[in-house]
Design a protein around this motif. Structure first.
Motif, PDB file in Angstrom:
ATOM      1  N   LEU A 348      43.439  21.702  44.932  1.00 40.04           N
ATOM      2  CA  LEU A 348      44.144  23.116  44.586  1.00 40.04           C
ATOM      3  C   LEU A 348      44.898  23.116  43.585  1.00 40.04           C
ATOM      4  N   LYS A 349      45.482  22.248  42.989  1.00 41.30           N
ATOM      5  CA  LYS A 349      46.211  22.068  41.639  1.00 41.30           C
ATOM      6  C   LYS A 349      45.362  22.702  40.654  1.00 41.30           C
ATOM      7  N   HIS A 350      44.018  22.408  40.647  1.00 41.48           N
ATOM      8  CA  HIS A 350      43.104  23.038  39.764  1.00 41.48           C
ATOM      9  C   HIS A 350      43.108  24.387  39.505  1.00 41.48           C
ATOM     10  N   ARG A 351      43.538  25.101  40.527  1.00 38.14           N
ATOM     11  CA  ARG A 351      43.326  26.646  40.370  1.00 38.14           C
ATOM     12  C   ARG A 351      44.223  27.184  39.286  1.00 38.14           C
ATOM     13  N   SER A 352      45.256  26.714  38.830  1.00 40.39           N
ATOM     14  CA  SER A 352      45.995  27.295  37.875  1.00 40.39           C
ATOM     15  C   SER A 352      45.460  27.101  36.618  1.00 40.39           C
ATOM     16  N   ILE A 353      44.700  26.207  36.299  1.00 41.55           N
ATOM     17  CA  ILE A 353      43.767  26.187  35.019  1.00 41.55           C
ATOM     18  C   ILE A 353      42.373  26.486  35.056  1.00 41.55           C
ATOM     19  N   MET A 354      41.988  27.385  36.104  1.00 41.43           N
ATOM     20  CA  MET A 354      40.764  27.902  36.319  1.00 41.43           C
ATOM     21  C   MET A 354      40.577  29.284  36.392  1.00 41.43           C
ATOM     22  N   PRO A 355      40.932  30.041  35.235  1.00 37.10           N
ATOM     23  CA  PRO A 355      41.130  31.440  35.268  1.00 37.10           C
ATOM     24  C   PRO A 355      39.809  32.058  35.893  1.00 37.10           C
ATOM     25  N   TYR A 356      38.651  31.744  35.213  1.00 41.14           N
ATOM     26  CA  TYR A 356      37.541  32.670  35.639  1.00 41.14           C
ATOM     27  C   TYR A 356      37.202  32.384  37.275  1.00 41.14           C
ATOM     28  N   THR A 357      37.300  31.412  37.788  1.00 46.56           N
ATOM     29  CA  THR A 357      37.089  30.967  39.231  1.00 46.56           C
ATOM     30  C   THR A 357      37.998  31.797  39.737  1.00 46.56           C
ATOM     31  N   CYS A 358      39.225  31.890  39.357  1.00 54.60           N
ATOM     32  CA  CYS A 358      40.222  32.657  40.249  1.00 54.60           C
ATOM     33  C   CYS A 358      39.854  34.147  40.190  1.00 54.60           C
ATOM     34  N   ALA A 359      39.297  34.596  39.076  1.00 49.71           N
ATOM     35  CA  ALA A 359      38.703  36.060  38.942  1.00 49.71           C
ATOM     36  C   ALA A 359      37.551  36.359  39.873  1.00 49.71           C
ATOM     37  N   VAL A 360      36.725  35.222  40.057  1.00 51.43           N
ATOM     38  CA  VAL A 360      35.616  35.486  40.736  1.00 51.43           C
ATOM     39  C   VAL A 360      36.122  35.400  42.244  1.00 51.43           C
ATOM     40  N   VAL A 361      36.847  34.580  42.719  1.00 52.15           N
ATOM     41  CA  VAL A 361      37.451  34.831  44.037  1.00 52.15           C
ATOM     42  C   VAL A 361      37.916  35.638  44.336  1.00 52.15           C
ATOM     43  N   HIS A 362      38.698  36.562  43.629  1.00 53.85           N
ATOM     44  CA  HIS A 362      39.566  37.761  43.967  1.00 53.85           C
ATOM     45  C   HIS A 362      38.651  38.941  43.709  1.00 53.85           C
ATOM     46  N   GLU A 363      37.574  38.855  42.865  1.00 53.09           N
ATOM     47  CA  GLU A 363      36.524  39.893  42.978  1.00 53.09           C
ATOM     48  C   GLU A 363      35.562  39.798  44.066  1.00 53.09           C
ATOM     49  N   LEU A 364      35.569  38.649  44.671  1.00 51.58           N
ATOM     50  CA  LEU A 364      34.655  38.552  45.919  1.00 51.58           C
ATOM     51  C   LEU A 364      35.563  39.294  47.336  1.00 51.58           C
ATOM     52  N   PHE A 365      36.856  38.968  47.216  1.00 51.20           N
ATOM     53  CA  PHE A 365      37.638  39.530  48.285  1.00 51.20           C
ATOM     54  C   PHE A 365      37.751  40.908  47.988  1.00 51.20           C
ATOM     55  N   ARG A 366      37.757  41.671  46.859  1.00 48.02           N
ATOM     56  CA  ARG A 366      37.719  42.986  46.632  1.00 48.02           C
ATOM     57  C   ARG A 366      36.378  43.674  46.976  1.00 48.02           C
ATOM     58  N   PHE A 367      35.381  43.018  46.657  1.00 53.19           N
ATOM     59  CA  PHE A 367      34.045  43.523  46.560  1.00 53.19           C
ATOM     60  C   PHE A 367      33.193  43.386  47.988  1.00 53.19           C
ATOM     61  N   ARG A 368      33.543  42.331  48.653  1.00 48.42           N
ATOM     62  CA  ARG A 368      33.093  42.335  50.108  1.00 48.42           C
ATOM     63  C   ARG A 368      34.237  42.023  50.994  1.00 48.42           C
ATOM     64  N   THR A 369      34.737  42.996  51.462  1.00 48.50           N
ATOM     65  CA  THR A 369      36.016  43.145  52.152  1.00 48.50           C
ATOM     66  C   THR A 369      35.628  42.527  53.781  1.00 48.50           C
ATOM     67  N   VAL A 370      36.028  41.480  54.121  1.00 46.23           N
ATOM     68  CA  VAL A 370      35.249  40.889  55.363  1.00 46.23           C
ATOM     69  C   VAL A 370      35.879  41.445  56.594  1.00 46.23           C
ATOM     70  N   VAL A 371      37.327  42.273  56.441  1.00 46.02           N
ATOM     71  CA  VAL A 371      37.873  42.844  57.602  1.00 46.02           C
ATOM     72  C   VAL A 371      38.313  44.171  57.083  1.00 46.02           C
TER      73      VAL A 371
END
Ligand code: HEM
Ligand SMILES: *[C@@H]1O[C@H](CO)[C@@H](O)[C@H](O)[C@H]1NC(C)=O
Ligand SMILES: CC(=O)N[C@H]1CO[C@H](CO)[C@@H](O)[C@@H]1O
Ligand SMILES: CC(=O)N[C@H]1CO[C@H](CO)[C@@H](O)[C@@H]1O
Length: 498
Positions: A348-371
């Motif tokens: 999990l600590k890798h997250r803070s140095i993986m900006p692109y991956t974080c952007a992908v995860v948030h865009e995933l949350f936004r783009f396909r809202t599961v609830v």
């Protein structure tokens, strides 16, 4: 309206009932449909009895968003003969659910769920002491088990998952089953302290019951019963009720057995999982704060129900997007190789140095809202939001999907663009109006767990495999089911081990 009254009068006079009674009944229906409390948000009128039900189609969140463009950020609708408010925009949502968090801690009593979800756990609890006790227990329990155990257990499960995917040797297959099993196992090891093999019959039955309950929630009969609750006692809906009750009973029976097994191994001072947290809690609390055995089964049942299909669906949308956007998949993988290397373990600590991956995860949350419509809320006190008066006891929906597709806040919301969450220096900018877990007193109790699991699963999968669409298939990014959870339709995947 007059046509409706005429038909009604005609119908009932045929049955020889006094026209006066008919008039009264009709009047009550029409009045109930038409009346609005003072300073109440506007919205489409719809029809008497049915309200806007005929307009909702299979993606009601879309329809609500359309209406909000005409009527404003908060709209009122009659669904069946119940009045609902829908929050469609960030500011009013925060004003209602966050600034007035205590007033909005309630959930409406949905007859169907109250009758079928026995014993009552946390998610459908109307509020008050029952909910407060479980919510406090849950929040503290999740903290007590802690991030480290959670990360370790998730990574163990991911190893099994990776091995199973590897077993397909690059041939096309459906990832749904292995993924559901892995995700349910993460919930299980976190809550009940154990994981189960693919061959364990009890656990497989538990998963089947979870899936069945997901289908129940997405069923049109359930939707009808939610908004026209008197139908719960009317054949053939009684059959639908009975089926659901039996299924929940099976699910809870299995959970009860696992909880008893785990309780036997509690050693009294270390909280390794939520069963331990529960035993610790019962030892230390008195009178009305004691959580009964029944309540805890209801709680665990909700954790499985709320935590399996959601994560599985969000990840399946994620895999599908990665298959369709190879450029994006490659960028994530390059970041993984740079930060974690070919042989390291994802942390999990890798997250803070993986900006692109974080952007992908948030865009995933936004783009396909599961609830997309969150879970229904009810305010337990009068409040004023956006200048409107919302009387105590109003049913309120947070249209998460509308926040995620608000074209005043997002450029081209219908496109998957991770870069929108990066600034000019390539730094990740956490978007404040991506809120897949809801907000306020009833927001997802496991938000952090869920975010962590999605990161670990997605990154570990992409680290080990290149995902692609099988020859000749073209799964759609729009095909999904339309219940409480937005579940992608079945698709096949090719996972090439790197
Ligand atoms: C992608 C993953 C998930 C999403 C998008 C999600 C989303 C949500 C949403 C929107 C709500 C309703 C919030 C509200 O009323 O404002 C909720 C409630 C809840 N979620 Fe999650 N959830 C996820 C994963 C999980 C997991 C993994 C668990 C447990 C293991 C979980 C347990 C719960 C529970 C117990 C509630 C009810 C809370 C209450 O009523 O007080 N969820 N979730
Ligand atoms: C499944 O797991 C449970 C709990 O550990 C155990 O009691 C049961 O015997 C297992 N069943 C099978 C078929 O392995
Ligand atoms: C089976 C296998 O080789 N899995 C690798 C996938 O990636 C993880 C790290 O996330 C490695 O630890 C595994 O060796
Ligand atoms: C469960 C359910 O109602 N599914 C429907 C979702 O919407 C599609 C059309 O987009 C229907 O074909 C499904 O029957």
């Amino acid at each position: 309206v007059s046509l409706f009254i005429t038909i009604m009068v005609f119908d009932v006079t045929m049955l020889n009932i006094s026209p006066f009674i008919v008039f009264i009944i009709t009047f009550v229906f029409v009045w109930n449909w038409y009346r609005r409390p003072p300073r109440y948000p506007p919205g489409p009128l719809g029809f008497p009895v049915l309200g806007v039900l005929p307009f909702l189609s299979n993606r009601p969140e879309n329809k609500f968003l359309d209406w909000s463009k005409r009527y404003g950020p908060i709209i009122s609708v009659s669904i069946g003969w119940q009045k609902w408010l829908v929050l469609n925009e960030y500011d009013v949502t925060m004003e209602a659910l966050v600034r007035n968090r205590l007033a909005f801690h309630g959930r409406p009593l949905v007859e169907f769920f109250i009758r079928t979800t026995v014993p009552l756990g946390i998610a459908f609890a109307p509020g008050g002491v029952h909910w407060k006790t479980l919510r406090k227990f849950g929040t503290n329990g999740i903290k007590a088990v802690g991030l480290e155990i959670m990360e370790k257990k998730t990574n163990i499960e991911i190893q099994y998952f990776i091995e199973e995917i590897r077993g397909h040797k690059g041939k096309s297959f459906n990832i749904q089953e292995p993924l559901t099993h892995a995700v349910a196992n993460v919930v299980s090891s976190f809550c009940l302290g154990q994981r189960f093999d693919r061959s364990n019959d009890s656990f497989n039955q538990l998963i089947r019951s979870l899936m069945h309950q997901g289908h129940v929630a997405a069923n049109w009969r359930t939707m009808l019963l939610t908004f026209l609750p008197f139908l719960c006692d009317v054949w053939p809906f009684t059959k639908h009720m009975d089926e659901s009750i039996t299924n929940v009973r099976t699910l809870n029976g299995i959970i009860r057995h696992f909880v008893e097994e785990q309780s036997a191994s509690f050693d009294g001072d270390e909280v390794r999982n939520m069963v331990d947290a529960f035993l610790m809690h019962s030892r230390n609390s008195v009178d009305e704060n004691v959580i009964t055995d029944d309540k805890i089964i209801g709680f665990f049942s909700d954790m499985f129900l709320a935590g399996t299909e959601t994560i599985t669906s969000q990840l399946r949308w994620g895999f599908l997007i990665m298959m369709k956007h190879q450029d994006c998949q490659n960028k994530v993988r390059r970041e993984i190789d740079d930060v974690i290397g070919r042989h390291g373990t994802v942390k999990l600590k890798h997250r803070s140095i993986m900006p692109y991956t974080c952007a992908v995860v948030h865009e995933l949350f936004r783009f396909r809202t599961v609830v997309p419509l969150s879970l229904p809320r009810m305010n337990v006190a009068d409040v004023t939001v956006g200048g409107y008066r919302i009387p105590k006891g109003t049913n309120v929906i947070m249209n998460i999907w509308a926040l995620h597709n608000d074209d005043c806040r997002w450029r081209e919301p219908e496109r998957f663009i991770p870069e929108r969450h990066l600034n000019a220096d390539g730094k990740f900018m956490k978007p404040k109006n991506v809120l897949p877990f809801g907000v306020g007193a009833r927001s997802c109790i496991a938000e952090h767990l869920a975010r962590n699991k999605i990161f670990l699963f997605l990154v570990s999968t992409l680290k080990n495999f290149t995902l692609s669409v099988p020859n000749g298939d073209s799964p759609s990014l729009d095909a999904g089911s339309n219940g409480t959870i937005f579940i992608p339709s079945d698709y096949n995947i090719v996972a090439q081990y790197r």
